[in-house]
Enzyme design. Structure first.
Site, PDB file in Angstrom:
ATOM      1  N   CYS A   2      42.017  47.055  35.519  1.00 44.14           N
ATOM      2  CA  CYS A   2      42.155  48.504  35.379  1.00 44.14           C
ATOM      3  C   CYS A   2      41.272  49.211  36.384  1.00 44.14           C
ATOM      4  O   CYS A   2      40.481  48.593  37.080  1.00 44.14           O
ATOM      5  CB  CYS A   2      41.752  48.896  33.968  1.00 44.14           C
ATOM      6  N   ARG A  27      45.223  49.303  41.043  1.00 43.79           N
ATOM      7  CA  ARG A  27      44.577  48.294  40.213  1.00 43.79           C
ATOM      8  C   ARG A  27      45.307  48.096  38.893  1.00 43.79           C
ATOM      9  O   ARG A  27      45.135  47.074  38.234  1.00 43.79           O
ATOM     10  CB  ARG A  27      43.128  48.686  39.916  1.00 43.79           C
ATOM     11  N   TRP A  74      45.903  48.194  33.330  1.00 49.72           N
ATOM     12  CA  TRP A  74      46.760  47.030  33.528  1.00 49.72           C
ATOM     13  C   TRP A  74      46.567  46.198  32.271  1.00 49.72           C
ATOM     14  O   TRP A  74      45.534  45.568  32.073  1.00 49.72           O
ATOM     15  CB  TRP A  74      46.308  46.232  34.767  1.00 49.72           C
ATOM     16  N   ASN A 100      37.222  48.086  32.023  1.00 47.75           N
ATOM     17  CA  ASN A 100      38.003  47.198  32.906  1.00 47.75           C
ATOM     18  C   ASN A 100      37.459  45.791  32.681  1.00 47.75           C
ATOM     19  O   ASN A 100      36.276  45.538  32.922  1.00 47.75           O
ATOM     20  CB  ASN A 100      37.825  47.601  34.368  1.00 47.75           C
ATOM     21  N   GLY A 101      38.299  44.897  32.196  1.00 48.17           N
ATOM     22  CA  GLY A 101      37.828  43.526  31.940  1.00 48.17           C
ATOM     23  C   GLY A 101      38.403  43.009  30.635  1.00 48.17           C
ATOM     24  O   GLY A 101      39.408  43.535  30.136  1.00 48.17           O
ATOM     25  N   GLU A 484      54.141  31.915  51.695  1.00 45.60           N
ATOM     26  CA  GLU A 484      53.768  33.334  51.701  1.00 45.60           C
ATOM     27  C   GLU A 484      55.009  34.238  51.745  1.00 45.60           C
ATOM     28  O   GLU A 484      55.090  35.247  51.042  1.00 45.60           O
ATOM     29  CB  GLU A 484      52.842  33.635  52.892  1.00 45.60           C
ATOM     30  N   LYS A 488      55.880  37.025  48.885  1.00 48.66           N
ATOM     31  CA  LYS A 488      56.098  38.449  49.181  1.00 48.66           C
ATOM     32  C   LYS A 488      57.416  38.927  48.566  1.00 48.66           C
ATOM     33  O   LYS A 488      57.493  39.979  47.943  1.00 48.66           O
ATOM     34  CB  LYS A 488      56.097  38.698  50.700  1.00 48.66           C
ATOM     35  N   GLU A 491      57.087  39.072  44.749  1.00 44.72           N
ATOM     36  CA  GLU A 491      56.186  40.127  44.254  1.00 44.72           C
ATOM     37  C   GLU A 491      56.833  41.503  44.222  1.00 44.72           C
ATOM     38  O   GLU A 491      56.665  42.256  43.275  1.00 44.72           O
ATOM     39  CB  GLU A 491      54.968  40.235  45.168  1.00 44.72           C
ATOM     40  N   HIS A 507      64.294  16.210  48.617  1.00 41.18           N
ATOM     41  CA  HIS A 507      63.835  15.525  47.388  1.00 41.18           C
ATOM     42  C   HIS A 507      64.034  16.393  46.151  1.00 41.18           C
ATOM     43  O   HIS A 507      63.330  16.233  45.147  1.00 41.18           O
ATOM     44  CB  HIS A 507      62.360  15.117  47.548  1.00 41.18           C
ATOM     45  N   LYS A 606      46.333  44.854  42.158  1.00 39.33           N
ATOM     46  CA  LYS A 606      45.775  44.479  43.456  1.00 39.33           C
ATOM     47  C   LYS A 606      44.629  43.490  43.355  1.00 39.33           C
ATOM     48  O   LYS A 606      44.510  42.560  44.154  1.00 39.33           O
ATOM     49  CB  LYS A 606      45.309  45.736  44.188  1.00 39.33           C
TER      50      LYS A 606
END
Ligand code: AGP
Length: 611
Positions: A2, A27, A74, A100-101, A484, A488, A491, A507, A606
C-alpha cells in the site's frame, strides 16, 4: 503493498494527502481513504477504487483540516471493499491508523481483544493494530507510548501513521520491514511510503530506520531511535525533478519509460567506462582488483523482472570472467538453507529496493557473513542502505508497474560488472575490453533506432489482440529475454504467456503449438542462430505462427517467420538489452488494444513489500 501519507502543518492537509496518494497509487489501487483531524474529532472517508473516487467524496467541514493521514490499498487480508479500506479506527473512533505491510500474529491478537469485549468491523489485520493502540490509549498513555507498546506485541511488517482526536496537530509513525520516509518542510512535515509523495513539497527527507517510531508535529520530529531530537545530519536531499514523475505527454508511464531507455542507459554507463584500460569502474562496489580476484562464486538474488536481469547477468559474467554464478529466486533462497562457502559474494538486484523477499535473502546472506552488493534504482531504499556496498542504476523514477527501463539498466550494470571482473581476473585482454566498451557505448543509440521503428511493432501487435496464449523462445543469453517478454505480456494484457529455452520446446510445450499459438523467438545472428532456426522450423511444421526478433539485414529469416522485427547487431553478450525492447513495445501495444490499464494492471503492485 500500500501507499500511506501523513501531513501536519499549516496547509490544507487534504490537498497534500490526495496529491501524495496519487503519486503512490502505483503501489496499490483497489481502495483508498483518509482521516482528517479538526476540533478534537476525526473525519474518516473511505471508498472502493481509485484515489480519484476518494477525491470526489465531500470532506465537509474537515476540508480545512491541517493534520491528516491517508492510504491507497493493495489488499492482503480482506478483499477490496469500503469496510476493509484504510484508515481503521479503535473502538472509540478517536484513533485512526493507516498501514502498509502485514501483521502476521493478528489472529491471536484479535482473539485477545475479542476476549476484552472489543469487536471488529473488517477482515483486515490492520484493524487489529488500530484496536490494540486504542486499548493502550485507554490505559492513559499518550499516542506515542500507546503505539510503541502496541507495536511491541506485533509480529510482521509495518509502515504506519496514526492520528488521535485527542492530540491535536500530532502524528505518530513507525516502520519495520516496510519503507517510510519523513519530508522535513518549513513549518510542516510529511510522512510517506516513498519520496514520490513528498518531493513536490520538500526535498529534505529522513529515511526511518527499522523499528523506528517518530512523533511528528508541524515544527518538530522526535524519534525512538538513538538521537530523539532527529539531528539535521540525518536529512538527505532528493534530487529528482517533478518532471521525472509526470507523463510528459505519453499516454502511459510505461510507454514514457520505454522511450526513456536511451537516456536511462546513458545514465547507467556515465562515468563508469574506462576506454583506455578497456574496463569499467563501479565506485559504489568499493572493490579493489584484489577483491575481485578473490571472488570465487557469485550468488545473484532477486524477484520477477529483476530476477530475469540476474539470469542474463549469469550468462554475461560467466562468459566474460569465468566466475561461476547462481541465480536465486529470493523467496526460495531465504527458506532453502543455502550453501554459501568462502569466496562467495551476493549481488542483490531490486528496482524499488524494498521487495520483502529480496530483503530477507540479503539479510540471510549477511548473517552468514557473505559480502552483499546491491544493484538498486531507488536511492535511499532499504536494500540500498542494508547492502555492504552497491551501484545505483540511475534509471530515475519507474512508475509503471511493469518494469522496463530498470530491466535494461540492471542488465547494463551487470554487463559492466562482468567486464570489470573479466579484466581483473585476466580473462579479458585490454583490447577485448576496449571492444566491449565500444559496443556498450553504442547501445543507447541502437535502442533509439529500435524505438524509431515502433510503428511497425504496433501494426504487428494488432494480430495478437485476441490471443489467449503466447509462447516466447530464446537460447543462451536470450532465454531470459524470452522469460521477460512473456512476463511483460502476462502482467499488462492478462494473456497467458510462457518463456522457454528454445530447445526445451521439444520436451513438452511443442504440444501447445497450432495455428492459434503465436510464438515469439529471439533469433539474432549469434552463436546459437542455426539452432534457433531449426526450432523455428519445428514450430512452423506444426503451423505455429512465428514472430522473430532478428538481426538487421537477415534475409533468411524473412522466408521462415510470419513477422520479423529487426534490431541492430551488437556483441552477443549485449544483445538482451536490445532484443527486449520490441517485446516491451509488443506487450504494451497489445495491452492498449485490449483496453487494459497498462500502468496499474489488476492484482499487481510496483513494489512487493510483504512476503
Ligand atoms: C515487473 O514488471 C514486476 N513489477 C515485478 O516482477 C518486479 O520486477 C518484482 O516485484 C521485483 O521488484 P524489484 O525489482 O523492485 O525488487
Amino acid at each position: 503493498m500500500c501507499g500511506i501519507v501523513g501531513y501536519v502543518g499549516h496547509g490544507r492537509a487534504l490537498d497534500v494527502l490526495i496529491g501524495g496518494l496519487k503519486r503512490l497509487e502505483y503501489r496499490g489501487y483497489d481502495s483508498a481513504g483518509y482521516s482528517l483531524q479538526t476540533d478534537h474529532s476525526l473525519t474518516v472517508k473511505k471508498c472502493m477504487g481509485r484515489v480519484a473516487d476518494l477525491e470526489n467524496m465531500d470532506p465537509g467541514p474537515a476540508a480545512c483540516a491541517t493534520t491528516g493521514i491517508a492510504h491507497t490499498r493493495w489488499a492482503t487480508h480482506g478483499e477490496p471493499s469500503t469496510i476493509n479500506a484504510h484508515p481503521h479506527s479503535d473502538s472509540t473512533g478517536r484513533i485512526s491508523l493507516v498501514h502498509n505491510g502485514i501483521i502476521e500474529n493478528y489472529k491471536s491478537l484479535r482473539k485477545k481483544l475479542l476476549k476484552k469485549g472489543i469487536s471488529f468491523d473488517s477482515d483486515t489485520d490492520t484493524e487489529v493494530l488500530a484496536k490494540l493502540v486504542g486499548s493502550e490509549v485507554e490505559k492513559g498513555k499518550d499516542l506515542f507510548t500507546a503505539v510503541k507498546d502496541a507495536l511491541a506485541q506485533v509480529r510482521g511488517a509495518y509502515g504506519i501513521a496514526v492520528l488521535s482526536a485527542d492530540q491535536p496537530s500530532t502524528l505518530v509513525a513507525a516502520r519495520y520491514g516496510s519503507p517510510l520516509v519523513v519530508g522535513v518542510g518549513q513549518g510542516e512535515n510529511i510522512v510517506a511510503s516513498d519520496v514520490a509523495a513528498i518531493v513536490s513539497h520538500t526535498r529534505n527527507v529522513i529515511y526511518l530506520e527499522e523499528g523506528e517510531i517518530v512523533e511528528i508535529t508541524a515544527g518538530a520530529i522526535s524519534s525512538s531511535a538513538s538521537d530523539p531530537k532527529m539531528s539535521r545530519d540525518r536529512i538527505q536531499h532528493v534530487d529528482w525533478d517533478l518532471a521525472e514523475i509526470e507523463k510528459d505527454g505519453f499516454d502511459h508511464y510505461m510507454l514514457k519509460e520505454i522511450y526513456s531507455q536511451p537516456e536511462s542507459l546513458r545514465n547507467a554507463i556515465r562515468g563508469r567506462l574506462d576506454m583506455e584500460h578497456g574496463t569499467a569502474h563501479l565506485g559504489g562496489l568499493d572493490l579493489t582488483a584484489e577483491d575481485m580476484q578473490s571472488i570465487r562464486r557469485i550468488v545473484i538474488t532477486a524477484c520477477g523482472t529483476s530476477w530475469h536481469s540476474g539470469l542474463i547477468g549469469k550468462y554475461v559474467i560467466e562468459n566474460l570472467s569465468r566466475v561461476p554464478v547462481d541465480v536465486e529466486y529470493a523467496s526460495e533462497f531465504r527458506y532453502r538453507d543455502p550453501v554459501l562457502e568462502d569466496g562467495t559474494v551476493m549481488l542483490v538486484i531490486s528496482q524499488s529496493g524494498e521487495t520483502a523477499d529480496t530483503l530477507a535473502a540479503l539479510r540471510l546472506a549477511k548473517k552468514r557473513g557473505i559480502k552483499t552488493f546491491g544493484i538498486v534504482n531507488v536511492v535511499g531504499s532499504t536494500i540500498a542502505r542494508e547492502t555492504d556496498a552497491g551501484v545505483y542504476i540511475h534509471a530515475g523514477p519507474e512508475i509503471g508497474v511493469a518494469s522496463t527501463k530498470a530491466f535494461t539498466s540492471q542488465t547494463m550494470i551487470l554487463s559492466l560488472i562482468a567486464l570489470a571482473l573479466g579484466r581483473a581476473k585476466g580473462n579479458l585482454t585490454r583490447k577485448e575490453g576496449q571492444s566491449i566498451c565500444r559496443d556498450i557505448m553504442a547501445i543507447p543509440d541502437k535502442v533509439e533506432s529500435i524505438l524509431a521503428g515502433s510503428e511497425a511493432i504496433r501494426d504487428i501487435s494488432r494480430q495478437f489482440t485476441y490471443a489467449n496464449n503466447f509462447l516466447y523462445l530464446g537460447r543462451g543469453v536470450n532465454y531470459p529475454v524470452a522469460l521477460e517478454g512473456a512476463l511483460k505480456l502476462k502482467e499488462i494484457s492478462y494473456i497467458h504467456a510462457e518463456g522457454y529455452p528454445a530447445a526445451e520446446m521439444k520436451h513438452g510445450p511443442i504440444a501447445l503449438i497450432d495455428d492459434l499459438m503465436p510464438v515469439a523467438v529471439v533469433a539474432v545472428k549469434d552463436a546459437a542462430y542455426e539452432k534457433v532456426i531449426s526450432n523455428i522450423q519445428e514450430v512452423k511444421a506444426r503451423r505455429g505462427r512465428v514472430l522473430a526478433i532478428a538481426t538487421e539485414g537477415d534475409r533468411e529469416i524473412e522466408n521462415l517467420a510470419d513477422w520479423v522485427l529487426e534490431i541492430p547487431s551488437v556483441d552477443d553478450m549485449l544483445v538482451p538489452i536490445l532484443s527486449v525492447i520490441p517485446l516491451q513495445l509488443l506487450s504494451y501495444y497489445v495491452a492498449v488494444a485490449r483496453n487494459c490499464d497498462v500502468d496499474k494492471p489488476r492484482n499487481l503492485a510496483k513494489s512487493v513489500t510483504v512476503e
